[in-house]
Design a protein around this motif. Structure first.
Motif, short mmCIF file in Angstrom:
data_model
loop_
_atom_site.label_atom_id
_atom_site.label_comp_id
_atom_site.label_asym_id
_atom_site.label_seq_id
_atom_site.Cartn_x
_atom_site.Cartn_y
_atom_site.Cartn_z
N THR A 134 0.85 -1.18 -0.04
CA THR A 134 0.04 -0.05 0.00
C THR A 134 1.02 1.21 0.04
N ASN A 135 2.02 1.40 0.86
CA ASN A 135 2.77 2.40 0.79
C ASN A 135 3.64 2.68 -0.59
N ILE A 136 3.97 1.68 -1.12
CA ILE A 136 4.49 1.70 -2.42
C ILE A 136 3.63 2.30 -3.42
N ALA A 137 2.43 1.79 -3.48
CA ALA A 137 1.38 2.25 -4.59
C ALA A 137 1.21 3.84 -4.37
N VAL A 138 1.00 4.23 -2.72
CA VAL A 138 0.77 5.81 -2.54
C VAL A 138 1.75 6.59 -3.02
N GLU A 139 3.03 6.07 -2.61
CA GLU A 139 4.33 6.87 -2.97
C GLU A 139 4.34 6.96 -4.21
N LEU A 140 4.18 5.93 -5.31
CA LEU A 140 4.35 6.00 -6.43
C LEU A 140 3.47 6.77 -7.16
N SER A 141 2.32 7.14 -6.59
CA SER A 141 1.10 7.66 -7.27
C SER A 141 1.46 9.48 -7.05
N ASN A 142 2.50 9.95 -6.52
CA ASN A 142 2.72 11.21 -6.24
C ASN A 142 1.47 11.94 -5.45
N GLY A 143 0.93 11.40 -4.56
CA GLY A 143 -0.18 12.15 -3.93
C GLY A 143 -1.55 11.96 -4.44
N LYS A 144 -1.61 11.22 -5.68
CA LYS A 144 -2.87 10.78 -6.31
C LYS A 144 -3.81 10.03 -5.73
N LEU A 145 -3.20 9.02 -5.11
CA LEU A 145 -4.03 7.58 -4.50
C LEU A 145 -3.89 7.84 -2.98
#
Length: 141
Positions: free
Chosen positions: A91-102
């Motif tokens: 979850t942290n990886i996805a949120v971080e790679l979204s640059n604040g969009k997710l």
């Protein structure tokens, strides 16, 4: 072990789309203590599907979201500790790679356990026992 990631188009930059599956795959190997395993590393395979923002829903309403789903043998993600660690870090990886969009609340992770004997790798159907043996020998398939 196949990984499917489904996400709303535009959540990740093209550069970060290319990072997501490799990072989630590396994490899966890490939490199982299999980083660098010559048998497992090449059979951890995944893909990313992007879907129009109008076609992903939560409660019947369009939402920016990401779904992370693994198909593994019954011994994969075999403890709650492994699941907890994977879900939190993925979850942290996805949120971080979204640059604040997710938002964290819109990342969903699940694991599906496959039928024993259904692992077709290099033209051979592996049982769970055979997979375990192959992982232990740490030889390339």
């Amino acid at each position: 072990m196949p990984l499917t990631v489904i996400t709303t188009q535009g959540v990740f930059t093209p550069e970060n789309e290319k990072k997501l599956v490799p990072q989630l795959s590396a994490l899966m190997l890490k939490v199982h203590g299999l980083t660098g395993n010559k048998f497992m590393t090449p059979v951890v395979i995944g893909h990313l599907n992007t879907v129009s923002p109008e076609l992903i829903f939560s409660g019947g309403v369009p939402v920016i979201s990401t779904f992370i789903e693994w198909k593994v043998p019954s011994f994969g993600f075999g403890t709650q500790q492994i699941l907890n660690e994977y879900v939190e870090e993925a979850t942290n990886i996805a949120v971080e790679l979204s640059n604040g969009k997710l938002l964290k609340k819109n990342v969903f992770v699940n694991v599906v356990h496959a039928v024993d004997g259904s692992w077709g790798i290099n033209g051979k159907a592996y049982t769970n026992i055979e997979l375990g043996e192959a992982i232990q020998t740490n030889d390339a398939y």
